[in-house]
Design an enzyme around this catalytic site. Sequence first.
Site, PDB file in Angstrom:
ATOM      1  N   GLU B  52       0.715  -1.508   0.136  1.00 36.55           N
ATOM      2  CA  GLU B  52       0.182  -0.176  -0.088  1.00 36.55           C
ATOM      3  C   GLU B  52       0.791   1.394  -0.089  1.00 36.55           C
ATOM      4  O   GLU B  52       0.399   2.351  -0.512  1.00 36.55           O
ATOM      5  CB  GLU B  52      -0.930   0.073   1.335  1.00 36.55           C
ATOM      6  CG  GLU B  52      -2.208  -1.178   1.009  1.00 36.55           C
ATOM      7  CD  GLU B  52      -1.733  -2.388   1.739  1.00 36.55           C
ATOM      8  OE1 GLU B  52      -0.607  -2.501   2.030  1.00 36.55           O
ATOM      9  OE2 GLU B  52      -2.482  -3.410   1.752  1.00 36.55           O
ATOM     10  N   PHE B 114     -11.691  -7.904  13.505  1.00 34.34           N
ATOM     11  CA  PHE B 114     -10.628  -8.176  12.810  1.00 34.34           C
ATOM     12  C   PHE B 114     -10.201  -7.176  11.621  1.00 34.34           C
ATOM     13  O   PHE B 114     -11.120  -6.577  11.128  1.00 34.34           O
ATOM     14  CB  PHE B 114     -10.985  -9.603  12.038  1.00 34.34           C
ATOM     15  CG  PHE B 114      -9.710  -9.753  11.016  1.00 34.34           C
ATOM     16  CD1 PHE B 114      -8.556 -10.333  11.479  1.00 34.34           C
ATOM     17  CD2 PHE B 114      -9.947  -9.895   9.438  1.00 34.34           C
ATOM     18  CE1 PHE B 114      -7.477 -10.839  10.699  1.00 34.34           C
ATOM     19  CE2 PHE B 114      -9.042 -10.280   8.649  1.00 34.34           C
ATOM     20  CZ  PHE B 114      -7.845 -10.771   9.198  1.00 34.34           C
ATOM     21  N   GLN B 115      -8.775  -6.906  11.743  1.00 31.61           N
ATOM     22  CA  GLN B 115      -8.374  -5.886  10.869  1.00 31.61           C
ATOM     23  C   GLN B 115      -9.176  -4.347  10.923  1.00 31.61           C
ATOM     24  O   GLN B 115      -9.233  -3.740   9.882  1.00 31.61           O
ATOM     25  CB  GLN B 115      -8.502  -6.082   9.194  1.00 31.61           C
ATOM     26  CG  GLN B 115      -7.512  -7.418   8.828  1.00 31.61           C
ATOM     27  CD  GLN B 115      -7.421  -7.694   7.501  1.00 31.61           C
ATOM     28  OE1 GLN B 115      -8.114  -7.238   6.729  1.00 31.61           O
ATOM     29  NE2 GLN B 115      -6.087  -8.169   7.014  1.00 31.61           N
ATOM     30  N   LYS B 164     -17.760  -1.290   5.639  1.00 32.67           N
ATOM     31  CA  LYS B 164     -18.048  -2.178   4.531  1.00 32.67           C
ATOM     32  C   LYS B 164     -19.737  -2.206   4.284  1.00 32.67           C
ATOM     33  O   LYS B 164     -19.918  -2.444   3.317  1.00 32.67           O
ATOM     34  CB  LYS B 164     -17.769  -3.655   5.006  1.00 32.67           C
ATOM     35  CG  LYS B 164     -18.002  -4.756   4.009  1.00 32.67           C
ATOM     36  CD  LYS B 164     -17.264  -6.106   4.485  1.00 32.67           C
ATOM     37  CE  LYS B 164     -17.208  -7.017   3.155  1.00 32.67           C
ATOM     38  NZ  LYS B 164     -16.319  -8.233   3.537  1.00 32.67           N
TER      39      LYS B 164
END
Lengths: 178, 582
Positions: B52, B114-115, B164
């Site tokens: 990234e 998570f993440q 998301k």
Amino acid sequence: MKHTIVALMQDHPGVLHRVVSLFRRRGYNIDSLTVGRSELPGVSRMTIVTEGSDVDQVTRQLFRLIEVLKVVDVTESATVEREIALVKVNAPGSVRAELVACCAVFGARTADLGPSTMVIEITGEPSEVDRCLDVLRPFGIKEMMRTGRIAMIRGSLAHEAAPELRADEKPPLLALAG
Amino acid sequence: MSEERTGAQIICEALVRQGVELIFGIPGGAIMPFYHALPEYPQLRHVLCRHEQGAGHAAEGYARATGRVGVCVATSGPGATNLVTPIADAWMDSTPLVAITGQVTSAALGKDAFQETDITGITVPITKHNYLVTKVEDLPRVFKEAFHIAATGRPGPVLIDITKDAQQARSVPDWDVSLQLPGYRPRYHGDREQIREAIELLKGATKPLLMVGNGLIWSGAHAELRELAERTGIPVITTLHGKGAFPEDHPLSLGMPGMHGWVHVNRAIQECDVLLSIGARFDDRVTGKVSSFAPHAEVIHVDIDPAELGKNVAAQVAIVGDARSVLAALLEEMPPRDCTEWLAHIRAMQQQHQGKQRYLKRPDTPALMPHDVYQGLNAAFHARGRCRVVTDVGQHQMWAAQLIDWISPRSHITSGGSGTMGFAVPAALGAALACPDQTIWVICGDGGFQMTSQELATIKQEGITNIRIAVINNGYLGMVRQWQELFENRRYSGTPLTGPDFAMLAQAYGFKGMVVTATGQVEDAIREAWDHEGVVLIDFRVEREANVFPIVPQGQSISDMLTGVSEPAHATPGAPPPGGRA
């Protein structure tokens, strides 16, 4: 030297973080910070008291924040400054009358009365609050909370939230650089 | 009336509406809905980077080469944190960048999902603005605002973090939504009265100077600057990011100021009586010890960012405005004047120090000196015309700034304020895609090259052929080593560096690799590389302990430069720092 800064900003989540982050970056301690609604819906007004060698620079960086509408250092201006303190004082029956008399001198009022304590509400200039607290201290302060100061310039000069927000106009679309 | 779309589709459409053609990124869990929608929008070319950080620098390279907003995409958590370095780089160098990151679902926010990383919290001090979007309805407005903020005023990075569920939810986008930025009103036009004051100062000065930086290039004020310089005869200094704003082969061009600036430039600053700075922010690498900077000068500071005025150097006249607009207003009333005597004085100083500065008195060594490589490159740039040069950070970067004649705007792309090693290779990838008809030269050290060399795979995958890479390989983290040599008694702590065989590494990625070890090979190697049909890496194995001179030791006055002229070939340990003082 202590500075009192008044800032107006859009009432968005995270805006307080952005403001505080600037002071943290310079290592300036914030003496007090109050934030609440202004005369305009959606616009918050903040009073920050801080000490630092280059407050002017921080003020300009504060103004650079996208959500900040206006920043004024009112330290040198004639202002009305107010602060509220809530003080829980030991108040057995024997001293209650004396306590109430002391409070009356400072215009403080009794906000709550318990069997052995009183909660006193002091509103005034920060220095007035200091003096009242000095008088109350010998009675035994069990708990105390100050709001930090709020400030407004005296006279007709006004730091309005954002005159352009009053009209139903869209903010001007700026030409791209170059 | 638009149809209902997913948030992911709205993001893509918003990018198309902003005229975006290239996106640099890497997919991951939280950004998958966006990647699912992406193939429906063939106008958006996605470049899959290998890290990234590479995606961020590539977007920066694209932005710096074109003057448009660069776009990079990453997933949540580590994807987002890997973007932090390029975002900080873009912040320091005022590069317009929109960074899009996926975020865990809004229900999971703040629960160590998570993440999950609080990337908006992390990037508050290094973005011009950032957004956490949890509602699909906000997307059209947020994208409109983000591109507007990134590109206007003083450009900078804007991050948009999108949960998301906001990418998956459906909505009918309102593309006519207006910007809600009442607190954002950049001032483009300078105050007339202050501009008049500036003119008066410039008219009355006997030793005036112009100093221009990055802001001049972003506002596109090159023609106005040239007109002002030629009308008044005032000499022009270009900072590192001002390189290309004024042609360095022009008789009025002096070159670079500051830590590795020329002696005559710093001397001129110390002597001048009026210094007009446009779009430059008096970085400490320019001013040296700020209290002794330009002691006789009345400073006129023009910048679009009010927070820059008076920040480092007090200005007698501080003008908030766009460089081009202010210069145009200045030109309306600025009468011609003459600076022949002053310029002649500066040129005499230059003559006096030239030998020392240009290494004309080259150390008598059979080794390939970096200066030989730059001489070859500069000759080739002059002969071949338009190309872009992307440099990394360190000694090679300063040699490039000093020894190459920078002629045109946006020809010099580097990491200045942040000094991000590893910038060059990915930034060149972005520039190469932005300018497919031009050759993009990377000049980097062996240290910085190894920080992001994985992006060679991206260059290969994208079929890019217009990149040439010159590795100035001295087996050291050279700038740190130089400081250790000059100021820390040659204690080379943590600076000796072993690399792979860079030519073989290039071959492993499917490119041509070359090795140059002698001065006599430089010219042919550059010609061969330029004429080759495809990416070429040249490993220039240069003298290991060559130094960048002149140098102002950190924190000292720019009057106090080490010129390196009495530098012994190899100083003995414990010897006093080499280098005569200018």
